[in-house]
Motif scaffolding. Structure first.
Motif, PDB file in Angstrom:
ATOM      1  N   ALA A   1      -3.917   8.035   1.185  1.00 30.35           N
ATOM      2  CA  ALA A   1      -4.122   7.668  -0.224  1.00 30.35           C
ATOM      3  C   ALA A   1      -5.374   8.332  -0.782  1.00 30.35           C
ATOM      4  O   ALA A   1      -5.370   8.858  -1.905  1.00 30.35           O
ATOM      5  CB  ALA A   1      -4.209   6.150  -0.352  1.00 30.35           C
TER       6      ALA A   1
ATOM      7  N   VAL B   1      -5.434   2.066  -1.605  1.00 29.23           N
ATOM      8  CA  VAL B   1      -6.609   1.916  -0.737  1.00 29.23           C
ATOM      9  C   VAL B   1      -7.006   0.444  -0.645  1.00 29.23           C
ATOM     10  O   VAL B   1      -7.288  -0.080   0.450  1.00 29.23           O
ATOM     11  CB  VAL B   1      -7.776   2.765  -1.267  1.00 29.23           C
ATOM     12  CG1 VAL B   1      -9.051   2.455  -0.497  1.00 29.23           C
ATOM     13  CG2 VAL B   1      -7.449   4.253  -1.170  1.00 29.23           C
ATOM     14  N   LYS B   2      -7.007  -0.256  -1.774  1.00 25.52           N
ATOM     15  CA  LYS B   2      -7.379  -1.684  -1.777  1.00 25.52           C
ATOM     16  C   LYS B   2      -6.383  -2.510  -0.969  1.00 25.52           C
ATOM     17  O   LYS B   2      -6.763  -3.452  -0.271  1.00 25.52           O
ATOM     18  CB  LYS B   2      -7.451  -2.185  -3.213  1.00 25.52           C
ATOM     19  CG  LYS B   2      -8.589  -1.579  -4.022  1.00 25.52           C
ATOM     20  CD  LYS B   2      -8.572  -2.102  -5.455  1.00 25.52           C
ATOM     21  CE  LYS B   2      -9.691  -1.470  -6.286  1.00 25.52           C
ATOM     22  NZ  LYS B   2      -9.655  -1.933  -7.697  1.00 25.52           N
TER      23      LYS B   2
ATOM     24  N   LYS C   1      -4.456   4.743   4.639  1.00 23.52           N
ATOM     25  CA  LYS C   1      -5.604   4.708   3.724  1.00 23.52           C
ATOM     26  C   LYS C   1      -6.166   6.121   3.538  1.00 23.52           C
ATOM     27  O   LYS C   1      -6.495   6.530   2.407  1.00 23.52           O
ATOM     28  CB  LYS C   1      -6.684   3.769   4.266  1.00 23.52           C
ATOM     29  CG  LYS C   1      -7.924   3.711   3.387  1.00 23.52           C
ATOM     30  CD  LYS C   1      -8.995   2.803   3.963  1.00 23.52           C
ATOM     31  CE  LYS C   1     -10.246   2.822   3.082  1.00 23.52           C
ATOM     32  NZ  LYS C   1     -11.316   1.940   3.622  1.00 23.52           N
TER      33      LYS C   1
ATOM     34  N   GLY D   1       0.817  -1.211   0.000  1.00 24.35           N
ATOM     35  CA  GLY D   1       0.000   0.000   0.000  1.00 24.35           C
ATOM     36  C   GLY D   1       0.851   1.263   0.000  1.00 24.35           C
ATOM     37  O   GLY D   1       0.582   2.216  -0.738  1.00 24.35           O
TER      38      GLY D   1
ATOM     39  N   PHE E   1      -4.575  -1.530   1.643  1.00 24.95           N
ATOM     40  CA  PHE E   1      -4.798  -1.314   3.073  1.00 24.95           C
ATOM     41  C   PHE E   1      -6.101  -1.995   3.521  1.00 24.95           C
ATOM     42  O   PHE E   1      -6.175  -2.509   4.644  1.00 24.95           O
ATOM     43  CB  PHE E   1      -4.839   0.179   3.382  1.00 24.95           C
ATOM     44  CG  PHE E   1      -3.514   0.862   3.192  1.00 24.95           C
ATOM     45  CD1 PHE E   1      -2.378   0.380   3.827  1.00 24.95           C
ATOM     46  CD2 PHE E   1      -3.386   1.979   2.377  1.00 24.95           C
ATOM     47  CE1 PHE E   1      -1.144   1.013   3.660  1.00 24.95           C
ATOM     48  CE2 PHE E   1      -2.169   2.599   2.211  1.00 24.95           C
ATOM     49  CZ  PHE E   1      -1.037   2.116   2.842  1.00 24.95           C
ATOM     50  N   ASP E   2      -7.107  -2.018   2.655  1.00 25.72           N
ATOM     51  CA  ASP E   2      -8.349  -2.729   2.991  1.00 25.72           C
ATOM     52  C   ASP E   2      -8.095  -4.232   3.139  1.00 25.72           C
ATOM     53  O   ASP E   2      -8.658  -4.881   4.036  1.00 25.72           O
ATOM     54  CB  ASP E   2      -9.402  -2.484   1.905  1.00 25.72           C
ATOM     55  CG  ASP E   2     -10.038  -1.101   2.015  1.00 25.72           C
ATOM     56  OD1 ASP E   2      -9.957  -0.501   3.110  1.00 25.72           O
ATOM     57  OD2 ASP E   2     -10.603  -0.613   1.013  1.00 25.72           O
TER      58      ASP E   2
ATOM     59  N   TYR F   1      -3.105   5.599  -6.165  1.00 22.00           N
ATOM     60  CA  TYR F   1      -3.866   5.714  -4.923  1.00 22.00           C
ATOM     61  C   TYR F   1      -5.027   4.718  -4.804  1.00 22.00           C
ATOM     62  O   TYR F   1      -5.218   4.150  -3.722  1.00 22.00           O
ATOM     63  CB  TYR F   1      -4.363   7.152  -4.776  1.00 22.00           C
ATOM     64  CG  TYR F   1      -3.241   8.158  -4.875  1.00 22.00           C
ATOM     65  CD1 TYR F   1      -2.150   8.091  -4.013  1.00 22.00           C
ATOM     66  CD2 TYR F   1      -3.236   9.159  -5.845  1.00 22.00           C
ATOM     67  CE1 TYR F   1      -1.098   9.007  -4.107  1.00 22.00           C
ATOM     68  CE2 TYR F   1      -2.191  10.069  -5.942  1.00 22.00           C
ATOM     69  CZ  TYR F   1      -1.131   9.985  -5.078  1.00 22.00           C
ATOM     70  OH  TYR F   1      -0.099  10.874  -5.178  1.00 22.00           O
TER      71      TYR F   1
ATOM     72  N   THR G   1      -9.174  -3.587  12.104  1.00 19.53           N
ATOM     73  CA  THR G   1      -9.027  -2.144  11.912  1.00 19.53           C
ATOM     74  C   THR G   1      -8.060  -1.572  12.942  1.00 19.53           C
ATOM     75  O   THR G   1      -8.287  -1.685  14.152  1.00 19.53           O
ATOM     76  CB  THR G   1     -10.389  -1.445  12.033  1.00 19.53           C
ATOM     77  OG1 THR G   1     -11.294  -1.998  11.069  1.00 19.53           O
ATOM     78  CG2 THR G   1     -10.244   0.049  11.790  1.00 19.53           C
TER      79      THR G   1
ATOM     80  N   LEU H   1      -3.241   1.466   9.918  1.00 20.16           N
ATOM     81  CA  LEU H   1      -3.747   1.158   8.581  1.00 20.16           C
ATOM     82  C   LEU H   1      -4.739   2.221   8.113  1.00 20.16           C
ATOM     83  O   LEU H   1      -4.804   2.524   6.912  1.00 20.16           O
ATOM     84  CB  LEU H   1      -4.416  -0.218   8.571  1.00 20.16           C
ATOM     85  CG  LEU H   1      -3.485  -1.411   8.815  1.00 20.16           C
ATOM     86  CD1 LEU H   1      -4.297  -2.700   8.966  1.00 20.16           C
ATOM     87  CD2 LEU H   1      -2.494  -1.558   7.671  1.00 20.16           C
TER      88      LEU H   1
END
Length: 416
Positions: free
Chosen positions: A206, A183-184, A203, A170, A186-187, A179, A195, A199
């Motif tokens: 980004a 995001v994906k 996110k 990420g 970090f998800d 970006y 969570t 992290l």
């Protein structure tokens, strides 16, 4: 090198075939021809003598008993001749073998010529050399980053449960300005470990850059959630401080960055953060947002490494510019915190123009443009007098230019 090897191999194979195939074929044919002639001669003599005996029998010069005896003697003689011919042929072959001297000499010459060609045209002396110390030789920063990301992506496919790898991937996507993919990543990391503030902060960063450095409701929500989980999370506080700096809220920026320093975290670049705080303090003392003017660096132009930016406006947006607009231009290091190294402002009426950034246009502190290898250039044509893009402003960007070089930047995007 491969082509040379193929050429030499073909040369050797064809040459040896031309030398040895005719030699072996000729030897075999001579032996067969000699044996055939010998047998044919014996058969012809037998048939001639037998014809003479049959005529004498017909003329009653011989009786049947004499004829049979002579014929038998003739057949025995034929068999003896055949056997003798075979023995002579064997003795002839063993006693007088076909010479292989010339084919052998020619083969040695061919191999010697091949070795000479390779020693002259090849690079055998380089075979024992080690792999170059720098595997990225000849590659620019973007190519190195792309290669690194490709390696990480391949590893992530083979290790889908590796949350740390997704976290690192990420951050690599952010550095490469990819970006949505960041995001994906970090998800995916949060799906594996839950969570966490460390992290949520990246996110949010980004998404902040994806929104053209706008603190959108989604970004603000992630920031609040991260700080609720960890009030001292460095990635989130860096984002808060950076956004405050660009909106000229220097006290807020200093407070956010100072919190990072007070946390005694070992995983942050403390020197860079201290320099950023110093820059904010200088801006605060200098009058809330004053940036160096382009004319300030003319006295010492050329005394340090510079970046020259040729700025122009796209034809489609020329009618969107007014005489009161201000053009802000700043350079940020492509590595490390996204804090401006140098910045300047000019009137929009000067467009198109060439602007030079150097150490005299720095943002304060010890971080200088001349210390960086490459920078990204961002330009904002502001209608509100703020460096942070707002609705109606026009902006442009150059992802990377080496310090000491020149680049062209086109203002081609209107902020919605």
């Amino acid at each position: 090198m491969t082509t040379l090897w193929i050429f030499i191999a073909l040369f050797v194979i064809v040459s040896l075939a031309l030398i040895w195939v005719p030699h072996l074929r000729q030897k075999h044919m001579l032996k067969a021809e000699e044996a055939g002639v010998r047998k044919q001669t014996n058969l012809e003599l037998f048939e001639t003598r037998l014809a003479v005996l049959e005529k004498e029998l017909a003329d009653e010069l011989l009786d049947q008993a004499e004829f049979d005896a002579l014929k038998k003697e003739l057949e025995i003689s034929l068999l003896q001749d055949m056997k003798q011919g075979s023995e002579d042929e064997s003795l002839s072959t063993e006693g007088k073998p076909k010479s292989i001297v010339w084919p052998s000499i020619m083969s040695v010459v061919v191999i010697a010529l091949s070795a000479y060609f390779y020693s002259t045209l090849g690079a055998y002396a380089d075979l024992d050399k080690a792999v170059p110390d720098n595997p990225h030789a000849g590659m620019d920063a973007n190519q190195i980053m792309d290669q690194r990301i490709q390696m990480m992506e391949a590893q992530a496919k083979s290790e889908p449960e590796n949350s740390q790898l997704q976290f690192s991937l990420g951050h690599a996507y952010i550095s490469a300005s990819r970006y949505p993919e960041a995001v994906k990543a970090f998800d995916r990391a949060m799906a594996l470990v839950g969570t966490h503030a460390e992290l949520l902060g990246p996110k949010a960063t980004a998404l902040y850059y994806q929104a053209n450095q706008q603190m959108t409701p989604q970004v603000q929500s992630l920031v609040e959630q991260a700080l609720e989980l960890d009030p001292q999370d460095p990635s989130t506080l860096l984002l808060v401080g950076m956004d405050a700096f660009f909106t000229a809220d220097y006290e807020k920026a200093i407070g956010a960055w100072q919190t990072i320093l007070d946390s005694d975290r070992n995983d942050v670049d403390r020197s860079a953060i201290m320099n950023a705080i110093e820059s904010a303090k200088m801006r605060l003392q200098g009058g809330m947002g004053e940036m160096p003017n382009d004319a300030n660096h003319q006295q010492v132009k050329g005394t340090a490494k510079t970046v020259t930016v040729e700025v122009s406006l796209s034809d489609e947006l020329k009618d969107k510019v007014s005489g009161t607009d201000i053009l802000f231009i700043f350079a940020r290091n492509t590595e490390g915190p996204k804090v401006p190294l140098a910045a300047t402002k000019i009137a929009a009426t000067a467009l198109p123009t060439a602007v030079t950034l150097d150490d005299t246009t720095n943002m304060g502190g010890n971080v200088k443009l001349s210390d960086a290898k490459s920078v990204e250039i961002i330009a904002v044509l502001s209608k509100h007098g703020s460096v942070k893009p707002q609705s109606g402003d026009i902006q442009g960007k150059v992802d990377m230019v080496e310090v000491g070089g020149t680049t062209q930047l086109v203002l081609d995007t209107q902020v919605q």
